[in-house]
Design an enzyme around this catalytic site. Structure first.
Site, short mmCIF file in Angstrom:
data_model
loop_
_atom_site.label_atom_id
_atom_site.label_comp_id
_atom_site.label_asym_id
_atom_site.label_seq_id
_atom_site.Cartn_x
_atom_site.Cartn_y
_atom_site.Cartn_z
N GLY A 7 25.07 37.45 69.17
CA GLY A 7 25.08 36.61 70.36
C GLY A 7 25.96 37.23 71.42
O GLY A 7 26.63 38.24 71.19
N LEU A 8 25.94 36.62 72.58
CA LEU A 8 26.75 37.09 73.69
C LEU A 8 28.24 36.87 73.44
O LEU A 8 28.62 36.10 72.54
CB LEU A 8 26.34 36.37 74.97
CG LEU A 8 24.96 36.72 75.52
CD1 LEU A 8 24.52 35.73 76.58
CD2 LEU A 8 24.96 38.14 76.07
N SER A 9 29.07 37.53 74.23
CA SER A 9 30.51 37.29 74.16
C SER A 9 30.79 35.81 74.41
O SER A 9 30.19 35.21 75.29
CB SER A 9 31.24 38.12 75.23
OG SER A 9 31.10 39.48 74.96
N SER A 11 30.04 33.42 72.37
CA SER A 11 29.04 32.54 71.76
C SER A 11 29.55 31.91 70.48
O SER A 11 28.95 30.97 69.97
CB SER A 11 27.73 33.30 71.48
OG SER A 11 27.95 34.35 70.56
N GLY A 12 30.67 32.40 69.97
CA GLY A 12 31.27 31.83 68.77
C GLY A 12 31.03 32.64 67.50
O GLY A 12 31.26 32.15 66.40
N LYS A 13 30.60 33.87 67.65
CA LYS A 13 30.25 34.71 66.50
C LYS A 13 31.41 34.84 65.50
O LYS A 13 31.24 34.58 64.31
CB LYS A 13 29.83 36.11 66.95
CG LYS A 13 28.64 36.15 67.88
CD LYS A 13 28.31 37.55 68.33
CE LYS A 13 29.40 38.27 69.07
NZ LYS A 13 29.67 37.80 70.44
N SER A 81 25.24 42.99 69.10
CA SER A 81 23.94 43.47 68.60
C SER A 81 22.83 43.35 69.62
O SER A 81 21.86 42.63 69.45
CB SER A 81 23.57 42.73 67.31
OG SER A 81 22.52 43.39 66.65
#
Length: 169
Positions: A7-9, A11-13, A81
């Site tokens: 996910g984007l910066s 996003s909570g990854k 990614s």
């Protein structure tokens, strides 16, 4: 098993990955965490954020994760990614690879953006920000998509959704 959280910066990854590892550990399932930002720092070779440099980092992350998986380790990756090529490579080359996409709208990302990454990119103070001046590529087919526009103070519902969809007991 490899769970690739993308996910984007903001996003909570990483937050979701850490909570997922904690939950799985309680179930006696041990995972190691591969974080894209941390791996970038470990190499400490001043790799920037252009598309070319991002792809170098994507290759590193994918090949490191395969190496760890091949050793019998369970891995949870939290990575931007943005390269479908490397997502397909992962799916083809990493045994028991599962991809989870944390989908978050820009207004939520701006609210979470304490480092002002997006704000500065919108104002053209910085370049090469995925989601602003670099397009974010949609994840590969078969990815689990989870909307994460809520507060990150409690990611338990997201962790529960991931374990349910991946059938992790």
């Amino acid at each position: 098993m490899v769970i690739w959280i993308i996910g984007l910066s903001r996003s909570g990854k990483t937050t979701v990955a850490k909570a997922l590892i904690k939950k799985l550990y309680k179930k006696r399932r041990k995972f190691i965490h591969v974080d894209g930002d941390v791996i970038r720092k470990i190499y400490s070779d001043k790799l920037g954020h252009t598309m070319k440099e991002r792809e170098i980092n994507a290759e590193r992350l994918s090949k490191l994760t395969k190496y760890l998986s091949d050793q019998g380790l369970n891995v949870i990756g939290s990575v931007l990614s943005n390269f479908p090529k490397w997502q397909r490579w992962n799916k083809k080359n990493i045994k028991n690879y599962k991809q989870v996409f944390l989908k978050v709208n820009l207004s939520t990302l701006l609210l979470r953006d304490k480092k002002k990454l997006y704000k500065n990119a919108i104002r053209r103070k910085i370049k090469n920000v995925v989601g602003i001046d670099i397009r974010f590529n949609k994840p590969i087919k078969g990815s689990i998509v989870i909307n994460n526009n809520k507060n990150l103070d409690n990611v338990d519902p997201i962790v529960k959704e991931i374990t349910k969809k991946l059938k992790i007991r």
